[in-house]
Design a protein around this motif. Structure first.
Motif, PDB file in Angstrom:
ATOM      1  N   GLY A  52       0.812  -1.211   0.000  1.00  0.00           N
ATOM      2  CA  GLY A  52       0.000   0.000   0.000  1.00  0.00           C
ATOM      3  C   GLY A  52       0.844   1.259   0.000  1.00  0.00           C
ATOM      4  O   GLY A  52       2.080   1.214  -0.054  1.00  0.00           O
ATOM      5  N   GLU A  53       0.160   2.403   0.071  1.00  0.00           N
ATOM      6  CA  GLU A  53       0.841   3.694   0.062  1.00  0.00           C
ATOM      7  C   GLU A  53       0.830   4.318   1.461  1.00  0.00           C
ATOM      8  O   GLU A  53      -0.107   4.139   2.234  1.00  0.00           O
ATOM      9  CB  GLU A  53       0.155   4.638  -0.928  1.00  0.00           C
ATOM     10  CG  GLU A  53       0.251   4.165  -2.374  1.00  0.00           C
ATOM     11  CD  GLU A  53      -0.261   5.202  -3.356  1.00  0.00           C
ATOM     12  OE1 GLU A  53      -0.853   6.217  -2.898  1.00  0.00           O
ATOM     13  OE2 GLU A  53      -0.064   5.019  -4.567  1.00  0.00           O
ATOM     14  N   GLU A 113      16.635  11.940  -3.176  1.00  0.00           N
ATOM     15  CA  GLU A 113      17.160  10.968  -4.140  1.00  0.00           C
ATOM     16  C   GLU A 113      16.226   9.770  -4.286  1.00  0.00           C
ATOM     17  O   GLU A 113      16.097   9.197  -5.374  1.00  0.00           O
ATOM     18  CB  GLU A 113      18.541  10.500  -3.682  1.00  0.00           C
ATOM     19  CG  GLU A 113      19.167   9.441  -4.578  1.00  0.00           C
ATOM     20  CD  GLU A 113      20.501   8.958  -4.038  1.00  0.00           C
ATOM     21  OE1 GLU A 113      20.959   7.883  -4.466  1.00  0.00           O
ATOM     22  OE2 GLU A 113      21.089   9.653  -3.178  1.00  0.00           O
ATOM     23  N   PHE A 114      15.546   9.394  -3.200  1.00  0.00           N
ATOM     24  CA  PHE A 114      14.663   8.231  -3.218  1.00  0.00           C
ATOM     25  C   PHE A 114      13.196   8.620  -3.393  1.00  0.00           C
ATOM     26  O   PHE A 114      12.417   7.874  -3.975  1.00  0.00           O
ATOM     27  CB  PHE A 114      14.841   7.438  -1.919  1.00  0.00           C
ATOM     28  CG  PHE A 114      16.230   6.907  -1.720  1.00  0.00           C
ATOM     29  CD1 PHE A 114      16.619   5.703  -2.288  1.00  0.00           C
ATOM     30  CD2 PHE A 114      17.166   7.629  -0.992  1.00  0.00           C
ATOM     31  CE1 PHE A 114      17.904   5.213  -2.113  1.00  0.00           C
ATOM     32  CE2 PHE A 114      18.453   7.145  -0.811  1.00  0.00           C
ATOM     33  CZ  PHE A 114      18.822   5.940  -1.376  1.00  0.00           C
ATOM     34  N   TYR A 115      12.805   9.812  -2.873  1.00  0.00           N
ATOM     35  CA  TYR A 115      11.422  10.263  -2.972  1.00  0.00           C
ATOM     36  C   TYR A 115      11.404  11.725  -3.408  1.00  0.00           C
ATOM     37  O   TYR A 115      11.137  12.635  -2.610  1.00  0.00           O
ATOM     38  CB  TYR A 115      10.710  10.081  -1.627  1.00  0.00           C
ATOM     39  CG  TYR A 115      10.655   8.632  -1.192  1.00  0.00           C
ATOM     40  CD1 TYR A 115       9.725   7.761  -1.748  1.00  0.00           C
ATOM     41  CD2 TYR A 115      11.577   8.131  -0.272  1.00  0.00           C
ATOM     42  CE1 TYR A 115       9.700   6.424  -1.385  1.00  0.00           C
ATOM     43  CE2 TYR A 115      11.555   6.796   0.093  1.00  0.00           C
ATOM     44  CZ  TYR A 115      10.616   5.948  -0.462  1.00  0.00           C
ATOM     45  OH  TYR A 115      10.598   4.620  -0.102  1.00  0.00           O
ATOM     46  N   PHE A 155      19.313   3.208   5.009  1.00  0.00           N
ATOM     47  CA  PHE A 155      17.979   3.042   5.584  1.00  0.00           C
ATOM     48  C   PHE A 155      16.898   3.389   4.557  1.00  0.00           C
ATOM     49  O   PHE A 155      15.915   2.646   4.390  1.00  0.00           O
ATOM     50  CB  PHE A 155      17.862   3.935   6.813  1.00  0.00           C
ATOM     51  CG  PHE A 155      16.635   3.703   7.642  1.00  0.00           C
ATOM     52  CD1 PHE A 155      16.439   2.500   8.299  1.00  0.00           C
ATOM     53  CD2 PHE A 155      15.675   4.700   7.784  1.00  0.00           C
ATOM     54  CE1 PHE A 155      15.299   2.288   9.086  1.00  0.00           C
ATOM     55  CE2 PHE A 155      14.544   4.500   8.564  1.00  0.00           C
ATOM     56  CZ  PHE A 155      14.362   3.291   9.215  1.00  0.00           C
ATOM     57  N   LEU A 156      17.055   4.501   3.873  1.00  0.00           N
ATOM     58  CA  LEU A 156      16.078   4.910   2.860  1.00  0.00           C
ATOM     59  C   LEU A 156      16.052   3.939   1.684  1.00  0.00           C
ATOM     60  O   LEU A 156      14.989   3.644   1.126  1.00  0.00           O
ATOM     61  CB  LEU A 156      16.406   6.316   2.366  1.00  0.00           C
ATOM     62  CG  LEU A 156      16.181   7.445   3.374  1.00  0.00           C
ATOM     63  CD1 LEU A 156      16.791   8.752   2.876  1.00  0.00           C
ATOM     64  CD2 LEU A 156      14.693   7.632   3.653  1.00  0.00           C
ATOM     65  N   GLY A 209       9.325  -1.605  -0.777  1.00  0.00           N
ATOM     66  CA  GLY A 209       8.064  -1.215  -1.391  1.00  0.00           C
ATOM     67  C   GLY A 209       7.400   0.030  -0.846  1.00  0.00           C
ATOM     68  O   GLY A 209       6.221   0.269  -1.141  1.00  0.00           O
ATOM     69  N   LEU A 210       8.132   0.847  -0.070  1.00  0.00           N
ATOM     70  CA  LEU A 210       7.524   2.073   0.430  1.00  0.00           C
ATOM     71  C   LEU A 210       7.263   3.031  -0.733  1.00  0.00           C
ATOM     72  O   LEU A 210       8.173   3.389  -1.471  1.00  0.00           O
ATOM     73  CB  LEU A 210       8.442   2.748   1.460  1.00  0.00           C
ATOM     74  CG  LEU A 210       7.931   4.083   2.030  1.00  0.00           C
ATOM     75  CD1 LEU A 210       6.616   3.895   2.769  1.00  0.00           C
ATOM     76  CD2 LEU A 210       8.975   4.719   2.946  1.00  0.00           C
ATOM     77  N   LYS A 211       6.012   3.451  -0.867  1.00  0.00           N
ATOM     78  CA  LYS A 211       5.639   4.348  -1.976  1.00  0.00           C
ATOM     79  C   LYS A 211       4.517   5.271  -1.530  1.00  0.00           C
ATOM     80  O   LYS A 211       3.938   5.123  -0.449  1.00  0.00           O
ATOM     81  CB  LYS A 211       5.199   3.525  -3.191  1.00  0.00           C
ATOM     82  CG  LYS A 211       3.997   2.627  -2.919  1.00  0.00           C
ATOM     83  CD  LYS A 211       3.639   1.792  -4.138  1.00  0.00           C
ATOM     84  CE  LYS A 211       2.434   0.885  -3.832  1.00  0.00           C
ATOM     85  NZ  LYS A 211       2.082   0.049  -5.011  1.00  0.00           N
ATOM     86  N   GLY A 212       4.223   6.240  -2.400  1.00  0.00           N
ATOM     87  CA  GLY A 212       3.138   7.177  -2.121  1.00  0.00           C
ATOM     88  C   GLY A 212       3.473   8.213  -1.065  1.00  0.00           C
ATOM     89  O   GLY A 212       2.567   8.855  -0.523  1.00  0.00           O
TER      90      GLY A 212
END
Length: 408
Positions: A170-171, A255-257, A226-227, A234-237
């Protein structure tokens, strides 16, 4: 107790010798029988409760024909449960369509989590195996061997790692990040080890522990790793990331989000300002700073901040004015989110409360034998908290956020 006939005189006046035991009572067998009666009674009662709960869910008793029936039985399975009366076997009903959820099993699950945590704490705190055996006797009603304690610790470590490395489904629009320092023994010396923690508010409005990992220290390399881990799992949104101005975190999260905004915790920001304020004026300056974040929108907050900066200069607090001027924009990102969420987003308090609980639980250990041990105890506590009301109660209503995103 063994009843006897006392010595006396016979009919001819002679002395009568006392007879031996007339009735022999085996107290051990009686106690064992009583224990079995209690155990079987507990088992029978619990199974009767399970059947009653199944009947209530089905809307009818077993084999009963009823127009109000909602479901039917589909067999059962056995599950062992340790109680103070001993080990009992629960015959848990299965239903064809509805999930069978029972308060008895829920209590068992919560107790299991607390026992896992207690075993890890005992092990890490250096409690002797004999003492651990005594404690498990009190907790479970059965004594475990030293090898069992060791195997159980390894099993617990495996479960905790499985939970730590699970995919994130999920988000999570809101993510809170922070780290804490613990002491560990290293080459005969006591050194610091950092544990990094992330929690998130899902699109459903419920909170979740996203990650807990060991970091050599709260630096750029640790936060980058960590990021990256969060991204891979799968961390998103992510729309808003809340944290202190951690070294290496602010520079790397984009850089990641890249589409997420960063919200600097206003409490930590206030503390930075207070370092440049005399003790006698801290209370006055605190009131001025809070007025900035009490405005109705970001534009009004910036105007208020400009007034505060000028007032600080008049008060000859040039350094404090400089800190406010350079960092105030970092504390206003939450204004772009629904106003109903502002109070929960402008600080890192949701995570800070968890950190205080972790510190309370780890303080009794002192110095951990290694970083892995520290990580396991922190993760065990967080895993336990996630299964309580903290993770099962809706934290925010997210409908307004979806409306804002749709308009944007």
């Amino acid at each position: 107790m063994e009843p006897t006939i006392e010595a006396g005189r016979d009919s001819e006046g002679g002395t009568r010798q006392p007879l031996g035991p007339v009735v022999q009572i085996d107290e051990g067998r009686i106690q064992a029988h009583l224990d079995e009666v209690v155990r079987s009674t507990v088992e029978e009662t619990l199974n009767a409760l399970l059947d009653a709960e199944a009947d209530e869910l089905c809307g009818a008793r077993k084999y009963e024909r009823s127009e109000g029936r909602k479901d039917t039985r589909a067999g059962s399975y056995d599950r062992r449960l340790h109680t103070k009366a001993g080990e009992v076997t629960l015959t848990v009903p299965k239903l064809r369509n509805l999930p069978f959820e029972t308060a008895i099993i829920e209590r068992y699950r919560r107790r299991e989590s607390s026992v896992e945590e207690a075993l890890i704490e005992m092990y890490l705190a250096g409690v002797s195996v004999r003492r651990v055996e005594d404690i498990t006797q009190a907790l479970w009603g059965t004594r475990v061997s030293a090898s069992t304690v060791s195997d159980l610790n390894q099993k617990i470590y495996g479960k905790i790692n499985e939970w730590r490395e699970r995919p994130l489904v999920g988000e999570f629009p809101y993510v809170f990040l922070d780290g804490l320092w613990l002491k560990r023994s290293w080459g005969g010396e006591v050194k610091n080890v950092s544990v990094l923690v992330a929690i998130g508010v899902a699109q459903s409005g419920y909170r979740e522990i996203l990650a807990v990992s060991e970091g050599a220290k709260e630096d750029k390399a640790s936060w980058t790793s960590f990021l990256r881990e969060l991204k891979q799992r799968g961390l998103k949104g992510v729309q808003l990331l809340v944290s202190d101005k951690c070294l290496g975190l602010v520079e790397n999260f984009a850089e990641f989000y890249p589409e997420a905004k960063w919200q600097r915790c206003v409490v930590h920001f206030y503390r930075n300002v207070w370092t440049a304020v005399p003790a006698g004026k801290v209370k006055e300056v605190a009131g001025m700073l809070k007025a900035i974040h009490a405005q109705e929108d970001a534009k009004a907050a910036k105007e208020k901040a400009f007034q505060i900066i000028e007032k600080l200069k008049i008060m000859r607090l040039a350094r404090a004015a400089e800190i406010v001027e350079s960092g105030i924009d970092e504390t206003l990102s939450y204004y772009s989110m629904p106003s109903e969420h502002w109070r929960c987003l402008r600080t890192n308090n949701p995570l800070e409360r968890l950190m205080r609980e972790i510190r309370r639980r780890t303080r009794v250990v002192g110095a951990f034998p290694d970083g892995q041990s520290a990580l396991m105890l922190v993760a065990a506590r967080l895993r336990h908290v996630a299964a309580t009301k903290w993770g099962t109660k809706r934290y925010l209503q997210m409908n307004r956020l979806a409306e804002i995103v749709a308009i944007a």
